[in-house]
Design a protein around this motif. Sequence first.
Motif, short mmCIF file in Angstrom:
data_model
loop_
_atom_site.label_atom_id
_atom_site.label_comp_id
_atom_site.label_asym_id
_atom_site.label_seq_id
_atom_site.Cartn_x
_atom_site.Cartn_y
_atom_site.Cartn_z
N MET A 200 0.84 -1.20 0.00
CA MET A 200 0.00 0.00 0.00
C MET A 200 0.88 1.26 0.00
O MET A 200 1.86 1.32 0.74
CB MET A 200 -0.89 0.01 1.25
CG MET A 200 -1.94 1.11 1.24
SD MET A 200 -2.97 1.03 2.72
CE MET A 200 -2.17 2.23 3.74
N HIS A 201 0.54 2.22 -0.85
CA HIS A 201 1.32 3.45 -0.92
C HIS A 201 1.02 4.35 0.28
O HIS A 201 -0.13 4.66 0.57
CB HIS A 201 0.99 4.21 -2.22
CG HIS A 201 1.62 5.56 -2.28
ND1 HIS A 201 2.98 5.73 -2.39
CD2 HIS A 201 1.08 6.81 -2.22
CE1 HIS A 201 3.25 7.03 -2.41
NE2 HIS A 201 2.12 7.70 -2.31
N ILE A 202 2.07 4.72 1.00
CA ILE A 202 1.91 5.62 2.16
C ILE A 202 2.23 7.03 1.69
O ILE A 202 3.34 7.30 1.22
CB ILE A 202 2.84 5.20 3.31
CG1 ILE A 202 2.52 3.77 3.75
CG2 ILE A 202 2.71 6.17 4.48
CD1 ILE A 202 3.49 3.19 4.73
N PRO A 203 1.27 7.96 1.79
CA PRO A 203 1.53 9.32 1.29
C PRO A 203 2.58 10.03 2.14
O PRO A 203 2.70 9.76 3.34
CB PRO A 203 0.17 10.02 1.41
CG PRO A 203 -0.58 9.23 2.43
CD PRO A 203 -0.09 7.81 2.33
N PRO A 204 3.35 10.92 1.53
CA PRO A 204 4.35 11.68 2.28
C PRO A 204 3.68 12.52 3.38
O PRO A 204 2.53 12.90 3.27
CB PRO A 204 4.99 12.58 1.22
CG PRO A 204 4.65 11.95 -0.09
CD PRO A 204 3.34 11.26 0.10
N GLN A 205 4.46 12.79 4.42
CA GLN A 205 3.94 13.57 5.55
C GLN A 205 4.42 15.03 5.53
O GLN A 205 3.92 15.86 6.28
CB GLN A 205 4.38 12.93 6.88
CG GLN A 205 3.96 11.48 7.03
CD GLN A 205 2.44 11.33 7.01
OE1 GLN A 205 1.73 12.00 7.76
NE2 GLN A 205 1.94 10.46 6.15
N THR A 206 5.42 15.31 4.70
CA THR A 206 6.02 16.65 4.68
C THR A 206 5.99 17.22 3.27
O THR A 206 5.85 16.49 2.28
CB THR A 206 7.49 16.59 5.13
OG1 THR A 206 8.23 15.80 4.17
CG2 THR A 206 7.63 15.97 6.52
N LEU A 207 6.14 18.54 3.18
CA LEU A 207 6.23 19.19 1.86
C LEU A 207 7.40 18.63 1.07
O LEU A 207 7.27 18.34 -0.12
CB LEU A 207 6.37 20.70 2.03
CG LEU A 207 6.56 21.50 0.73
CD1 LEU A 207 5.38 21.31 -0.22
CD2 LEU A 207 6.78 22.98 1.03
N GLU A 208 8.53 18.46 1.73
CA GLU A 208 9.71 17.93 1.04
C GLU A 208 9.42 16.55 0.44
O GLU A 208 9.79 16.25 -0.69
CB GLU A 208 10.87 17.83 2.05
CG GLU A 208 12.23 17.61 1.42
CD GLU A 208 13.33 17.56 2.47
OE1 GLU A 208 14.27 16.79 2.27
OE2 GLU A 208 13.23 18.28 3.49
N GLY A 209 8.71 15.71 1.21
CA GLY A 209 8.34 14.39 0.70
C GLY A 209 7.42 14.48 -0.50
O GLY A 209 7.57 13.74 -1.48
#
Length: 441
Positions: free
Chosen positions: A1-10
């Motif tokens: 499962m794709h885990i969305p980034p938590q930060t703007l940089e991610g």
Amino acid sequence: MHIPPQTLEGWLRHCEQLHPKNIDMGLERVGEVARRLGLRFNCPVITVAGTNGKGSTCAMLEAVALQAGYRTGVYTSPHLVHFEERCRIRGEIVDAASLVASFEAVERARTQNGNEVTLTYFEFTTLAILRHMSLSLLDVAILEVGLGGRLDATNIIDADCAVITSVDIDHVEFLGPDRETIGREKAGIMRTGRPVVVSDPMPPQSVIDHAREIGADLWRFGQDFNFSGDKQQWAWAGRGRRYAGLAYPALRGANQLVNASGALAALEAVRERLPITAQAVRAGLALVELPGRFQIVPGQPTLVLDVAHNPHSVAALTANLDAMGYFPTTHAVFGAMADKDLAPMLAKVGPVIDRWYFTDLPTPRAETAASLQQKWNALQMVAGGRPEVATSLHANPEEALRAAVEAADPADRIVVFGSFYTVGGVLQHGVPRLQAKHLGA
């Protein structure tokens, strides 16, 4: 499962991997995701296109509107140091964390019901910032058009007023080889029955023709608005309104009165929805700030930062350097993209530069420092140039600036130009205390 980034940089790293191209012209994909997002603005929108002067025009519109008490939102690109510089709300750069929710929303819309839409980095990030702005309860939204106009991602928004600052040769692989073709692309931001301000004093005929073809309300520099002035002050006159005794804009440079004139025309064109007082005009233009546009950093030696990156803007930079007065030696830190028309840029500014510091830049699109040096040397051979002009090669703008500071005398000046990456590379590490070396610190 794709885990969305938590930060703007991610999220920015995620955006870089979604599409094989940096630029993919067309509005179908970005328009579809905007439709899924339900993206819309409940305030007047001003879009600003052009080869040069876009950022300055947006900053002036913002500064005057802020002084009039309005809640402003501005989208510009590219950034100098941090991505979040691309979005300002009420004159303040947004907090990186506040953009994350809009990136998440764009990703949900992009992949809705398994029907995935590919977006370039610019398209994805533009949609995220537009969504953030649309939810910020703005009184006016000011959008800088990225590349061209007709097929730029910002053109999914129907602007209440369009501004075309200047039309010159740049991005020929996407926009065409001459001003008339490029003008047609810029003209794509116009809308039927709505004002378009053309502040280029000599616009391509294609821009004028397109305005007439679609029935846009054309405001032409020199016909519908103009400026006059002396060394102390200037005046602006438009359709039925005049501002006299204005102080010169806080942004320096020969072209800033043209940019200011276009900004005032745009504000006049939307006056019914966004009334502006003469005092707001005076205060806004006196206070406007924009890093990297003929920005003079006081000290010894004097430092000039300018994002000039095509022949037209380098010609303006050269005129501005000429107008600064006498400096014993002018040092130039220069890095540029490989797709730029470098020969006329180097030829134009060459006579005012005494020593070059060519630099690599941290992007595959950039010309190498060694190649820039070769192009300069070839130009000198053809032109029978000045053999006493020294050159050196550097790995990055910070290193190049450090070398220039070491070589410069207190009365000299250093100019940093050629790309947003060049100026950003210097600003990223904080402009060094240039006085320190000369004050014995």
